[in-house]
Scaffold this motif. Structure first.
Motif, PDB file in Angstrom:
ATOM      1  N   GLY A  98     106.474 -21.141 -53.304  1.00 25.18           N
ATOM      2  CA  GLY A  98     106.704 -21.258 -51.871  1.00 25.18           C
ATOM      3  C   GLY A  98     105.454 -21.149 -51.038  1.00 25.18           C
ATOM      4  O   GLY A  98     105.496 -21.396 -49.828  1.00 25.18           O
ATOM      5  N   SER A  99     104.313 -20.782 -51.646  1.00 23.77           N
ATOM      6  CA  SER A  99     103.052 -20.665 -50.911  1.00 23.77           C
ATOM      7  C   SER A  99     102.271 -21.970 -51.006  1.00 23.77           C
ATOM      8  O   SER A  99     102.384 -22.702 -51.995  1.00 23.77           O
ATOM      9  N   PRO A 100     101.454 -22.293 -49.993  1.00 21.84           N
ATOM     10  CA  PRO A 100     100.636 -23.519 -50.060  1.00 21.84           C
ATOM     11  C   PRO A 100      99.593 -23.416 -51.176  1.00 21.84           C
ATOM     12  O   PRO A 100      99.045 -22.345 -51.428  1.00 21.84           O
ATOM     13  N   ASP A 101      99.347 -24.522 -51.833  1.00 18.50           N
ATOM     14  CA  ASP A 101      98.399 -24.560 -52.950  1.00 18.50           C
ATOM     15  C   ASP A 101      97.043 -25.041 -52.424  1.00 18.50           C
ATOM     16  O   ASP A 101      96.790 -26.236 -52.299  1.00 18.50           O
ATOM     17  N   PHE A 102      96.180 -24.083 -52.117  1.00 21.34           N
ATOM     18  CA  PHE A 102      94.867 -24.417 -51.587  1.00 21.34           C
ATOM     19  C   PHE A 102      93.890 -24.858 -52.675  1.00 21.34           C
ATOM     20  O   PHE A 102      92.744 -25.182 -52.377  1.00 21.34           O
TER      21      PHE A 102
END
Length: 260
Positions: free
Chosen positions: A139-143
């Protein structure tokens, strides 16, 4: 007129040389960009606008070399223009001939190094950086996707940028000895080293893709057991052996043609 140029002239020509490809066109290739890079030198040498315009036209003709190494030709041409402005009998044909004599071997040596070897290696480095970092929580952005192009950019320019920054000055100082200048760049030697680094990086990428949890590769290896592991190890070696034997039968040993 000897020593007529200032540091700012070299800096401006180097900066303009970075934009060589921006003016690329089919008829003259990099000719317009080359003339654009020569303007700081021509302004310093020729106060008369007519003479300056005639000098600029000399450098707007067809020109093509590897863009990373174009600065060496720009510096060589600047030195010839300086000598001509000082009264030496240097013709337009002599200046154009010197440019072509430098441009052709620089393209022949630069294309394998920068296009064929370094650019794929830089891409591999970016992909390896992406794989080595742990994935973000669900659910977190993949930087990590930002890291891949950044590593590619830094890897490529770690090799290419020193040539770009030093090219104009080196060409100005050593352009009268083109053979010695070309040897001092060590382009072939660095290409051979980077080829081996690239092969190692590709092998590392295959191993990480096969064994990293979550990619599916680890499950395949586990399901296939030792057979899959041995296939991953032996196949690249066998392919390299076949290519090497084919090269020897064609008359090549490494980079040297035995028939030449």
């Amino acid at each position: 007129m000897k020593g007529a140029f200032k540091r700012t002239d070299f800096g401006r020509a180097t900066s303009r040389g970075l934009q060589l490809q921006a003016l690329l066109q089919p008829e003259r290739m990099q000719g317009l960009g080359f003339g654009f890079a020569m303007i700081p030198f021509l302004r310093r040498l020729y106060a008369d606008p007519i003479e300056r315009g005639a000098a600029l036209r000399r450098h707007l003709a067809y020109f093509a070399t590897h863009p990373v190494l174009a600065g060496f030709v720009i510096g060589t041409a600047a030195r010839l223009e300086e000598r001509r402005a000082a009264g030496e009998p240097i013709s337009d044909q002599a200046i154009d001939g010197a440019k072509r004599a430098m441009a052709s071997p620089l393209a022949a040596l630069g294309d394998p190094l920068f296009w064929v070897t370094l650019r794929p290696l830089a891409g591999l480095a970016g992909v390896l950086a992406l794989i080595l970092l742990p994935p973000p929580p669900s659910g977190s952005p993949d930087f990590r996707v930002l890291l891949c192009p950044l590593v590619l950019f830094l890897t490529y320019n770690a090799v290419a940028l020193p040539y770009r920054l030093a090219g104009v000055v080196r060409g100005y100082l050593d352009g009268d000895r083109p053979a010695a200048l070309l040897r001092s760049l060590h382009l072939s030697e660095r290409n051979a080293v980077l080829e081996r680094v690239g092969a190692f990086a590709f092998g590392a990428l295959l191993a990480l893709a096969a064994l990293r949890p979550g990619t599916g590769g680890a499950a395949v290896v586990h399901a296939g057991g030792n057979a899959v592991v041995w296939t991953l190890v032996v196949t690249p070696l066998a392919l390299g052996l076949v290519i090497g034997l084919a090269g020897r039968r064609a008359g090549f040993t490494g980079w040297t043609c035995t028939a030449c």
